[in-house]
Design an enzyme around this catalytic site. Structure first.
Site, PDB file in Angstrom:
ATOM      1  CD  GLU A 112      -2.962  -1.153   2.286  1.00  0.00           C
ATOM      2  OE1 GLU A 112      -3.393  -0.091   2.758  1.00  0.00           O
ATOM      3  OE2 GLU A 112      -3.270  -2.261   2.747  1.00  0.00           O
ATOM      4  CG  HIS A 235      -8.647   5.547   2.167  1.00  0.00           C
ATOM      5  ND1 HIS A 235      -8.576   5.399   0.799  1.00  0.00           N
ATOM      6  CD2 HIS A 235      -8.045   4.457   2.690  1.00  0.00           C
ATOM      7  CE1 HIS A 235      -7.976   4.254   0.516  1.00  0.00           C
ATOM      8  NE2 HIS A 235      -7.635   3.666   1.656  1.00  0.00           N
ATOM      9  NE  ARG A 281      -4.245   5.085   3.241  1.00  0.00           N
ATOM     10  CZ  ARG A 281      -4.666   4.164   4.056  1.00  0.00           C
ATOM     11  NH1 ARG A 281      -5.208   4.506   5.197  1.00  0.00           N
ATOM     12  NH2 ARG A 281      -4.589   2.908   3.722  1.00  0.00           N
ATOM     13  CG  HIS A 342      -9.500   5.701   6.180  1.00  0.00           C
ATOM     14  ND1 HIS A 342     -10.442   4.739   5.898  1.00  0.00           N
ATOM     15  CD2 HIS A 342      -8.327   5.036   6.331  1.00  0.00           C
ATOM     16  CE1 HIS A 342      -9.859   3.541   5.866  1.00  0.00           C
ATOM     17  NE2 HIS A 342      -8.580   3.701   6.152  1.00  0.00           N
ATOM     18  NE  ARG A 377      -4.089   4.509   9.702  1.00  0.00           N
ATOM     19  CZ  ARG A 377      -4.608   3.587   8.906  1.00  0.00           C
ATOM     20  NH1 ARG A 377      -4.278   2.319   9.060  1.00  0.00           N
ATOM     21  NH2 ARG A 377      -5.474   3.910   7.978  1.00  0.00           N
TER      22      ARG A 377
END
Ligand code: SIN
Length: 532
Positions: A112, A235, A281, A342, A377
């Site tokens: 990811e 997100h 992100r 998110h 994160r």
């Protein structure tokens, strides 16, 4: 009065992992406002990070976590959590969790944004559900654990709240039994908040409707220290469709080669970051926000149509099926997406053992701020944090209880009184305020912020807060009112933290201070009832 050694609030990965461990040492009550399966965990798609490939290393996972966290991660916490991953995975496998494997029997590892290696263990695209189902069935089998479904934790009871000034510590918790509309008093010296995050504070979110900041607001009201609430992760790829408002298109889709494109079919991420569609992100969400504003289009797209139907349906069955249900065929059509709230990267400030600033009050999982995530994160680090922190908190708490030979003091805890309160006659007033909070947070406190917008949000939230307090005293408690009260508290904490950070860092981006400023706050933003 009901007595338990441990009262856990929440049934996600952290709460139930804790309960299963604490059950070896005492009686555990698990409180959940809906059914056990209604948790943020059970919605998690991507997976759980663990160094499991010979090309990978703890050092690399640590570096990626710190890199995403934009200078605010606590390095010691990062190391401890990353290095505990193999044990956490082993415990899950022993419980019956099945992660996908390759034909040669190794874990199949996904990728990811922000990861330099493949290190995400997954169970197709429903990893959270797989973990959650196994934890729930183990907890239901335990004779030491009682799960109270449809029970809403209202407030932690501390000595200070009872007017006893010295040694503030937990003595119990008030809980609404929703089916009987009755408020119960649980007497306990150990309350563990594992209530997840607060995505519902925003109009658009990937979170389930339980994510209303309950644990955070409860901890704040009890006097615990809160940190870094300005860092709300958006997100980048929530499905954009009028019938399905909060369905996530996992970052793992981009990990397997999915590309972000505009309506014109062209990729745009390389204009923003050399890592393209797999940049961290915060960068991707800001880039999409910018593209949407620049082009005037309502969304961008994730395109994975270069992969076969068989591959997509096999690797991402849930995403594939859900997209087909609204006439989008991912093997043929680009999937329309927008950013949505998110994950809460800040929260109740805790030690590496989950201890808050109040004795006997622990916070684990998304509700907590351990220092793992810093200002942003790294994807799929959160299920890992939940599992590791549950183990650490259980060990710490049970050891401490043994040392102190914990006994209930002969302390009078008053039952809850509703006074003159009446039943809420019109729920519309509650829903109206709820909508107003979510819209104002979306308009003024989302991906791009300014001083002016934050000030507007703060003023409006102050008024809403007063109104909600009036409802709270005048009407009988119901879950809608409790959620509204927690939502307004949480929204205010986000705004207050955001106003304190006079720089742009990680997930906090403000046009008034567009650069990172290491000379100012390379620090957490703390708030508590004591420190305004
Ligand atoms: C995702 O599947 O994209 C979400 C994973 C995460 O938020 O860690």
């Amino acid at each position: 009065m009901i007595e338990y050694d441990y009262v856990v609030v929440g049934t996600g990965v952290s709460g139930l992992s804790f309960a299963l461990r604490a059950a070896k040492h005492g009686r555990v009550a698990v409180i959940t406002k809906r059914k056990s399966e209604n948790s943020n965990t059970s919605w998690a798609q991507g997976g759980i990070c663990c160094v499991a490939d010979k090309e990978d290393s703890f050092e690399s996972h640590i570096a990626d976590t710190i890199g995403a966290g934009a200078g605010l991660c606590n390095k010691e916490v990062v190391r401890k959590i990353v290095e505990s991953a193999p044990d956490a995975i082993e415990d899950m496998v022993n419980l019956g969790v099945e992660f996908d494997k390759t034909s040669t029997g190794e874990f199949e590892l996904g990728k990811e944004g922000g990861h330099t290696q493949r290190r995400i263990l997954h169970s197709k695209d429903t990893t959270g559900k797989e973990i959650s189902e196994n934890l729930i069935s183990s907890a239901k089998k335990s004779e030491q654990i009682d799960i109270f479904e449809h029970h809403f934790a209202i407030d932690v009871i501390t000595k200070e709240k009872l007017g006893i000034k010295e040694n503030n510590e937990v003595v119990g918790i008030y809980v609404l039994d929703e089916t009987k509309a009755k408020i119960l008093t649980f007497r306990t010296k150990n309350v563990i908040l594992s209530t997840g995050g607060c995505g519902r504070v925003y109009l658009y979110t990937t979170n389930p409707d339980i994510a209303t900041g309950d644990g955070l607001a409860m901890a704040y009201r009890a006097g615990a220290e809160i940190a870094n609430m300005e860092f709300i992760q958006f997100h980048p790829t929530c499905l954009y469709h009028h019938e399905l408002k909060n369905f996530l298109i996992s970052e793992a889709v981009r990990g397997e080669g999915g590309k972000l494109i505009g309506k014109n079919g062209k990729e745009f991420m390389h204009y923003y970051d050399v890592r393209g569609s797999l940049a961290p992100r915060d960068i991707v969400a800001r880039a999409i926000d910018h593209e949407i504003k620049r082009t005037g289009e309502p969304c961008v797209y994730v395109d994975i149509s270069h992969k076969s139907k068989e591959y997509i349906a096999g690797r991402f069955p849930n995403i594939y099926k859900t997209c087909l249900s609204v006439n989008i065929d991912p093997s043929n059509d680009p999937i329309p997406v927008v950013p949505a709230a998110h994950y809460q990267c800040g929260g109740v400030k805790t030690s590496i053992d989950g201890q808050t600033s109040i004795k006997g009050l622990y916070a684990i999982g998304e509700v907590a701020c351990t220092g793992l995530h810093g200002a942003n994160r790294l994807a799929s680090n959160s299920l890992l944090e939940g599992a590791v922190m549950a183990a650490r908190a259980a060990e710490h708490m049970t050891l401490q209880n043994k040392e102190e030979k914990q006994k209930f003091e002969d302390l009078m805890i008053p039952d809850w009184t509703s006074g003159e309160a009446e039943d809420v006659d019109e729920l519309v007033v509650i829903y109206h305020n709820w909508d107003e909070i979510r819209r104002l947070m979306w308009d003024y406190v989302s991906i791009v912020r300014t001083n002016k917008r934050l000030k507007r949000a703060a003023t409006r939230l102050q008024n809403l807060s007063k109104e909600v307090q009036e409802f709270y005293w005048n009407f009988k408690i119901c879950s809608e009112l409790l959620e509204l009260r927690n939502l307004v508290e949480t929204a205010s904490l986000i705004v207050r933290c955001a106003q304190r950070r006079e720089e742009s860092r990680g997930l906090h981006y403000t046009l008034d201070f567009p650069d990172i400023d290491d000379s100012k706050i390379v620090n957490d933003t703390f708030i508590s009832l004591q420190k305004h």
